[in-house]
Design a protein around this motif. Structure first.
Motif, PDB file in Angstrom:
ATOM      1  N   MET A 139      59.040  -7.760  19.912  1.00  0.00           N
ATOM      2  CA  MET A 139      58.928  -8.854  20.878  1.00  0.00           C
ATOM      3  C   MET A 139      57.472  -9.259  21.097  1.00  0.00           C
ATOM      4  O   MET A 139      57.193 -10.387  21.476  1.00  0.00           O
ATOM      5  N   GLY A 140      56.552  -8.324  20.870  1.00  0.00           N
ATOM      6  CA  GLY A 140      55.163  -8.617  21.204  1.00  0.00           C
ATOM      7  C   GLY A 140      54.291  -8.986  20.028  1.00  0.00           C
ATOM      8  O   GLY A 140      53.123  -9.311  20.210  1.00  0.00           O
ATOM      9  N   GLU A 141      54.822  -8.938  18.790  1.00  0.00           N
ATOM     10  CA  GLU A 141      53.966  -9.160  17.629  1.00  0.00           C
ATOM     11  C   GLU A 141      53.326 -10.547  17.677  1.00  0.00           C
ATOM     12  O   GLU A 141      53.964 -11.536  17.978  1.00  0.00           O
ATOM     13  N   PHE A 142      52.046 -10.568  17.349  1.00  0.00           N
ATOM     14  CA  PHE A 142      51.308 -11.828  17.452  1.00  0.00           C
ATOM     15  C   PHE A 142      50.736 -12.263  16.101  1.00  0.00           C
ATOM     16  O   PHE A 142      51.057 -13.331  15.589  1.00  0.00           O
ATOM     17  N   GLY A 143      49.908 -11.414  15.493  1.00  0.00           N
ATOM     18  CA  GLY A 143      49.171 -11.817  14.296  1.00  0.00           C
ATOM     19  C   GLY A 143      50.051 -12.259  13.143  1.00  0.00           C
ATOM     20  O   GLY A 143      49.882 -13.363  12.602  1.00  0.00           O
ATOM     21  N   ALA A 144      50.989 -11.411  12.753  1.00  0.00           N
ATOM     22  CA  ALA A 144      51.828 -11.707  11.598  1.00  0.00           C
ATOM     23  C   ALA A 144      52.662 -12.957  11.844  1.00  0.00           C
ATOM     24  O   ALA A 144      52.766 -13.852  11.000  1.00  0.00           O
ATOM     25  N   VAL A 145      53.230 -13.028  13.050  1.00  0.00           N
ATOM     26  CA  VAL A 145      54.085 -14.159  13.396  1.00  0.00           C
ATOM     27  C   VAL A 145      53.265 -15.448  13.468  1.00  0.00           C
ATOM     28  O   VAL A 145      53.724 -16.517  13.056  1.00  0.00           O
ATOM     29  N   SER A 146      52.031 -15.307  13.932  1.00  0.00           N
ATOM     30  CA  SER A 146      51.170 -16.475  14.060  1.00  0.00           C
ATOM     31  C   SER A 146      50.918 -17.138  12.702  1.00  0.00           C
ATOM     32  O   SER A 146      50.863 -18.360  12.594  1.00  0.00           O
ATOM     33  N   VAL A 147      50.797 -16.325  11.647  1.00  0.00           N
ATOM     34  CA  VAL A 147      50.530 -16.881  10.317  1.00  0.00           C
ATOM     35  C   VAL A 147      51.735 -17.651   9.783  1.00  0.00           C
ATOM     36  O   VAL A 147      51.593 -18.705   9.164  1.00  0.00           O
ATOM     37  N   VAL A 148      52.945 -17.138  10.013  1.00  0.00           N
ATOM     38  CA  VAL A 148      54.123 -17.763   9.404  1.00  0.00           C
ATOM     39  C   VAL A 148      54.821 -18.759  10.318  1.00  0.00           C
ATOM     40  O   VAL A 148      55.781 -19.407   9.897  1.00  0.00           O
ATOM     41  N   SER A 149      54.358 -18.902  11.565  1.00  0.00           N
ATOM     42  CA  SER A 149      55.169 -19.683  12.498  1.00  0.00           C
ATOM     43  C   SER A 149      54.983 -21.180  12.360  1.00  0.00           C
ATOM     44  O   SER A 149      55.934 -21.946  12.453  1.00  0.00           O
ATOM     45  N   GLY A 150      53.755 -21.650  12.137  1.00  0.00           N
ATOM     46  CA  GLY A 150      53.538 -23.089  12.118  1.00  0.00           C
ATOM     47  C   GLY A 150      53.363 -23.676  13.504  1.00  0.00           C
ATOM     48  O   GLY A 150      53.039 -24.855  13.648  1.00  0.00           O
ATOM     49  N   HIS A 151      53.575 -22.857  14.537  1.00  0.00           N
ATOM     50  CA  HIS A 151      53.296 -23.247  15.922  1.00  0.00           C
ATOM     51  C   HIS A 151      53.935 -24.577  16.318  1.00  0.00           C
ATOM     52  O   HIS A 151      53.272 -25.463  16.846  1.00  0.00           O
ATOM     53  N   ILE A 152      55.208 -24.747  16.064  1.00  0.00           N
ATOM     54  CA  ILE A 152      55.891 -25.946  16.531  1.00  0.00           C
ATOM     55  C   ILE A 152      56.492 -25.632  17.894  1.00  0.00           C
ATOM     56  O   ILE A 152      57.356 -24.773  18.022  1.00  0.00           O
ATOM     57  N   ARG A 153      55.989 -26.337  18.903  1.00  0.00           N
ATOM     58  CA  ARG A 153      56.422 -26.045  20.281  1.00  0.00           C
ATOM     59  C   ARG A 153      57.919 -26.234  20.415  1.00  0.00           C
ATOM     60  O   ARG A 153      58.467 -27.194  19.909  1.00  0.00           O
ATOM     61  N   GLY A 154      58.542 -25.307  21.107  1.00  0.00           N
ATOM     62  CA  GLY A 154      59.970 -25.429  21.359  1.00  0.00           C
ATOM     63  C   GLY A 154      60.814 -25.047  20.169  1.00  0.00           C
ATOM     64  O   GLY A 154      62.029 -24.992  20.267  1.00  0.00           O
ATOM     65  N   PHE A 157      57.032 -21.138   8.229  1.00  0.00           N
ATOM     66  CA  PHE A 157      56.914 -22.141   9.284  1.00  0.00           C
ATOM     67  C   PHE A 157      58.277 -22.474   9.876  1.00  0.00           C
ATOM     68  O   PHE A 157      58.527 -23.580  10.330  1.00  0.00           O
ATOM     69  N   ALA A 158      59.181 -21.502   9.833  1.00  0.00           N
ATOM     70  CA  ALA A 158      60.498 -21.647  10.432  1.00  0.00           C
ATOM     71  C   ALA A 158      60.943 -20.265  10.912  1.00  0.00           C
ATOM     72  O   ALA A 158      60.242 -19.271  10.710  1.00  0.00           O
ATOM     73  N   VAL A 159      62.116 -20.223  11.528  1.00  0.00           N
ATOM     74  CA  VAL A 159      62.578 -18.973  12.144  1.00  0.00           C
ATOM     75  C   VAL A 159      62.734 -17.822  11.149  1.00  0.00           C
ATOM     76  O   VAL A 159      62.324 -16.692  11.447  1.00  0.00           O
ATOM     77  N   PRO A 160      63.305 -18.036   9.931  1.00  0.00           N
ATOM     78  CA  PRO A 160      63.446 -16.888   9.020  1.00  0.00           C
ATOM     79  C   PRO A 160      62.121 -16.199   8.709  1.00  0.00           C
ATOM     80  O   PRO A 160      62.071 -14.963   8.613  1.00  0.00           O
ATOM     81  N   GLY A 161      61.047 -16.973   8.554  1.00  0.00           N
ATOM     82  CA  GLY A 161      59.743 -16.385   8.281  1.00  0.00           C
ATOM     83  C   GLY A 161      59.272 -15.505   9.433  1.00  0.00           C
ATOM     84  O   GLY A 161      58.725 -14.421   9.221  1.00  0.00           O
ATOM     85  N   ILE A 162      59.507 -15.992  10.655  1.00  0.00           N
ATOM     86  CA  ILE A 162      59.117 -15.221  11.839  1.00  0.00           C
ATOM     87  C   ILE A 162      59.857 -13.893  11.855  1.00  0.00           C
ATOM     88  O   ILE A 162      59.283 -12.834  12.110  1.00  0.00           O
ATOM     89  N   ILE A 163      61.160 -13.950  11.541  1.00  0.00           N
ATOM     90  CA  ILE A 163      61.955 -12.717  11.550  1.00  0.00           C
ATOM     91  C   ILE A 163      61.467 -11.775  10.445  1.00  0.00           C
ATOM     92  O   ILE A 163      61.300 -10.572  10.686  1.00  0.00           O
TER      93      ILE A 163
END
Lengths: 287, 295
Positions: free
Chosen positions: B217-232, B146-152
């Protein structure tokens, strides 16, 4: 340090190696592979072990989950079959015929690889929804392609399209025209030549492309969720079940379903590898 | 049914009658138009539905900007990591024989066949609050999921095989002869790599990099699980598209999507260019170099 110790555990070969860098590159490869792929995937397996067998079984066979398997596997199968037919057609047309804009069409085949899945999802939905470019003509006829399992199949056709084309195309290019000439000389009709000479040559590639498109479709998430409507029991794919369980903090349940998917994709990967080896051997035998 | 056609009606031995050719081309092009061209066109049409001003306005939004920055950052970390890995793995696998090589090659391919959602989930299980390292990370106030390192991390996972896959067959086909010659002539390992191997694999390498970048740049599914969707904060461009779309901000969603579609088109253009260059080089080495290429 770690890289070196990992490399040391790798099997040593006695023949003198002229090229340097084996220990370094293999060590780094194994370390990076372990950190990024193997250890995290093993976390999935170990997490599943915290469940009893009964809990696991209930989690992966509840009616809603079973319905999602049916949809995911059924839609992936239909989409991969459609891709086999049209993929073969597109590869054939690109290899054998000349027409205006062929180079652009050839480049465009890879669009589903390059276009982010979420973009594909919203744009297919915009086209097929009741007020979309295509949907507005189909809705009066009673045909609904968005927000139901039809939409899932269409999204999966889109993302699987390049696999069959790109596996069949090189095989068709390498196919020997002499064999077709011989068949014609021997009195075969064009259709007989195709079905008895050309088709057996490209069949292994078709099967490989089918398996790849199918494997990709099973795991697909981004393009499907926008167009599926995501109704439980009707149009909910298995990856979405995992997400749903995660959102309810049911980590164990999510992990159990994910393990089922992981095992399926691993089996498919092994099948694809076997198919590719078979294909290489066959093309090696004919040439 | 075609067996009733007498052989002399079939044109030449290796082609079809003109009407069959035309209908096959027509059918293939119709399919491509419906499934590829229309969706692509729809992205730009929907983005510009309320005019150019609304389109530009949607892109100027601060949340859109932060999504663009995060996507660029993610790709800027993930692609070089997988580039180094791809070259190292290809060197080890293509240049040497060792036990377990085919297993290693299969494992390198593994992330391709894992569902993106599962890819995201495994990092939640490792670094999430209830995960293996969760308590330790919380004690040290480090956020990965739910933070940038997870997305990466999730992006590195899904783009893991791209460059290695491109390089392994290429380097296997090229063999070791040139490198061995360089070593025998006294070059060091690094010199051999930079001066001999790299020029030979540069197009394959670039090919792998652009495909890796497009997926990163286009990955959606994997990033969606770890992102936490915090706008901005933890929204990449594809996730931002989803949020806007679900909020019925169609123009905004398609405006950001149009940038991603442009990225895909640029990727395809570079890819075609590389293939064209590669063919040119093959021809140049096969024939005597052409004086002036006929356009």
């Amino acid at each position: 340090m770690t890289a070196l110790s990992l490399a040391a555990s790798a099997p040593k070969r006695t023949p003198a190696k002229v090229l340097p860098g084996f220990n370094l590159t293999l060590g780094f490869t194994l370390l990076y592979l372990s950190l990024i792929v193997l250890i995290p995937l093993s976390a999935l397996v170990f997490k599943t072990f915290t469940l009893t067998w009964d809990q696991f079984w209930v989690a992966v066979t509840s009616p809603r989950v079973l319905a999602s398997y049916r949809l995911t596997f059924g839609a992936s199968l239909i989409a991969a079959l459609v891709n086999v037919f049209f993929g073969m057609l597109v590869a054939w047309v690109l290899v054998r015929y000349d027409f205006f804009g062929k180079k652009i069409v050839d480049a465009l085949v890879d669009l589903p690889f390059a276009l982010p899945t979420a973009v594909a999802g919203i744009s297919l939905t915009a086209l097929l929804a009741g007020n979309g470019w295509i949907g507005q003509y189909l809705e009066p006829l009673g045909i609904q392609l968005a927000f139901n399992p039809n939409g899932v199949v269409i999204a999966l056709i889109f993302i699987g399209l390049p696999f069959v084309v790109r596996t069949v195309q090189p095989v068709l290019e390498d196919a020997e025209k002499e064999l077709e000439e011989a068949a014609t000389c021997l009195g075969a009709t064009r259709w007989q030549t195709f079905s008895k000479v050309i088709f057996p040559t490209i069949a292994p590639a078709l099967l490989t492309g089918f398996a790849m498109a199918f494997a990709r479709a099973i795991g697909e998430y981004g393009s499907v969720i926008f167009i599926a409507g995501n109704m439980p029991m009707v149009s909910e794919i298995t990856p979405l079940i995992i997400i749903g369980k995660l959102e309810q903090y049911d980590y164990a349940g999510a992990t159990a379903v994910a393990l089922v998917m992981l095992v399926v994709s691993f089996i498919l990967l092994l099948i694809i590898n076997g198919l590719q080896t078979w294909q290489r051997r066959r093309s090696g035998a004919t040439s | 049914m075609s067996q009733t056609l007498s052989p002399h009606k079939v044109q030449a031995g290796t082609t079809e009658a003109r009407w069959i050719r035309r209908s096959l081309i027509g059918l293939a092009l119709t399919f491509m138009f419906l499934f590829l061209v229309l969706p692509l066109a729809a992205v730009f049409t929907e983005a510009l539905r309320k005019g150019l001003d609304a389109y530009l306005e949607a892109l100027k939004e601060p949340d859109a900007w932060s999504a663009i920055r995060l996507t660029l950052l993610t790709a800027a970390v993930a692609v070089p990591l997988n580039l180094v890995f791809g070259v190292a793995a290809a060197w080890a696998i293509a240049k040497y024989e060792f036990k377990g090589k085919s297993l290693l090659t299969t494992l390198v391919d593994l992330p391709f066949s894992v569902s993106p959602v599962v890819a995201g989930l495994i990092y939640v299980l490792m670094f999430g609050a209830q995960g293996w390292f969760g308590p330790w990370l919380q004690a040290h106030d480090i956020k990965i999921v739910f933070a940038v390192p997870g997305i990466i991390l999730a992006t590195v996972f899904v783009t893991f095989p791209f460059i290695a896959r491109e390089l392994i067959p290429l380097m296997q086909a090229q063999g070791n002869d040139e490198e061995q010659a360089a070593i025998v002539l006294g070059a060091s390992g690094w010199q051999t790599f930079w001066r001999v191997t790299l020029p030979n694999i540069k197009w394959g390498l670039l090919y792998g990099v652009i495909l890796c970048n497009a997926r990163a740049m286009g990955e959606f599914g994997a990033v969606s699980v770890v992102s936490g969707h915090i706008r901005g904060q933890t929204n990449t461009m594809p996730l931002h598209v989803e949020i806007l779309y679900n909020e019925y901000q169609s123009v905004g969603a398609f405006a950001v999507a149009s940038l991603l579609a442009l990225l895909a088109l640029v990727t395809l253009a570079i890819k075609s260019f590389i293939e064209w260059r590669h063919e040119q080089e093959l021809q140049a080495s096969a024939n005597t170099p052409p004086e002036r290429p006929t356009a």
